[in-house]
Design an enzyme around this catalytic site. Sequence first.
Site, PDB file in Angstrom:
ATOM      1  N   SER A   1      -7.843  -3.527   0.391  1.00  0.00           N
ATOM      2  CA  SER A   1      -8.105  -2.516   1.413  1.00  0.00           C
ATOM      3  C   SER A   1      -7.089  -2.717   2.517  1.00  0.00           C
ATOM      4  CB  SER A   1      -9.531  -2.628   1.960  1.00  0.00           C
ATOM      5  OG  SER A   1      -9.845  -1.485   2.750  1.00  0.00           O
ATOM      6  N   SER A   2      -6.728  -1.616   3.181  1.00  0.00           N
ATOM      7  CA  SER A   2      -5.639  -1.718   4.153  1.00  0.00           C
ATOM      8  C   SER A   2      -5.659  -0.547   5.118  1.00  0.00           C
ATOM      9  CB  SER A   2      -4.287  -1.742   3.429  1.00  0.00           C
ATOM     10  OG  SER A   2      -4.003  -0.452   2.900  1.00  0.00           O
ATOM     11  N   ALA A   3      -4.797  -0.669   6.126  1.00  0.00           N
ATOM     12  CA  ALA A   3      -4.423   0.458   6.979  1.00  0.00           C
ATOM     13  C   ALA A   3      -2.988   0.802   6.606  1.00  0.00           C
ATOM     14  CB  ALA A   3      -4.526   0.094   8.455  1.00  0.00           C
TER      15      ALA A   3
ATOM     16  N   THR B   1       0.791  -1.213   0.000  1.00  0.00           N
ATOM     17  CA  THR B   1       0.000   0.000   0.000  1.00  0.00           C
ATOM     18  C   THR B   1       0.826   1.266   0.000  1.00  0.00           C
ATOM     19  OG1 THR B   1      -0.086  -0.097   2.401  1.00  0.00           O
ATOM     20  CG2 THR B   1      -1.885  -1.087   1.205  1.00  0.00           C
TER      21      THR B   1
END
Length: 398
Positions: free
Chosen positions: A101-103, A2
């Site tokens: 999707s991620s942090a 990311t």
Amino acid sequence: MTDHPSPAPRHPPSHAGSRHFLLHSGAMAPEWSDAFDAVPRSAFLPDVIWPYDMRTGRSAAVSRTTDPAAWQESAVANIPVTTQWDDGRHTGTAPGRIPTSSASMPSIVFSMLRDLGPRPGHTVLEIGTGTGWNAALLAHRLGAPAVTTVEVDPAVATAARDRLRAFGAAVEVVTGDGLLGHPAGAPYDRIMATAGLRGIPYAWVEQTRPGGVIVAPWGTHYGHGDAVARLTVSEDGTEAAGRFTRLVEFMKVRTQRLAWRGHAAHVPEDVTGSGDRSSTTLPETAFPQASFEAVTFAMGLRVRDCRHSVAEKRDGVRPVWFYGLSDASWAVVVFRDGSPESAVYQSGPRRLWDEAEEAYRWWVKEGRPGPGRFGLTVTRRGQRVWLDDPAHAVTPGD
């Protein structure tokens, strides 16, 4: 993954240690320190996460239920954490095919918030809610009513909305296409995107106040990497322009992902018999494996509609491939340890290797510019990248 793998602390992280690292490295501006303390990333992560290992380049599942210590360590660490694979179609704990999707890494989150520069009294539109952590940080500094966030994935949006409410940050979470912005809340003082783009929509310019700021990761299909664009909307509201600040890598906006047909769709089995042969003295360092390198970003600006791929080195040999995205053109350069020249094969309507070689020599001639010397202008007619000055547009072969 990311985002850019900035240096991480050598010892097991703690909350205080992470804050010190972010402040000391300059990733986090001091005015965000209170938000970092009050809004931990751990409050917005699901029970099963896939932290990214910077050393191996791989992700492995960590469960809060079965290994709470490892889960907490990953939550605090300066690493990206995947929270969804394959647009939600993935099941099980083994990594999926594509992280969707991620942090993001705390160092990237806070450096982009520093670029955004929101102040109390500002309104912010965030594109790409993800876990909701970034929206919660903004809400802590500006107040929840000042923040609107848009998420395209209904399941991700629902989970983020629930976590934000549970945390006491009742930010408005809109489920929809972030490329359209959110006209109902416009105009905004700031718009930021937390997903990589290949084109910044003019709708964002229209929905930002004159003098307002848009921050978004932007790049080309030449590679996975992006650079963070910090654009200021003109006083007449007709365009947004500004420089890039740093190299990163983000998951791409779903509708702007590369529709990749694969190697076999371009390249015949008999490469040496199918392509025109030549040679080059360009160094192997012109094509680093890491996506977030200045030369890779710059070459992508010059070699348009092209994907390149740097293979693993085996027995001292490393091929670098180029694929035309608008036709069947292809090229490959084969680097061999100790050889002063490298063999090149290319075929198709475009001479992709010739374009790549020209792009590299242009980059060297211009002083090997990093992202900070490049800028982007977005108008109703489209977008234009420039070097040093908006009047000096970067175009192939100039």
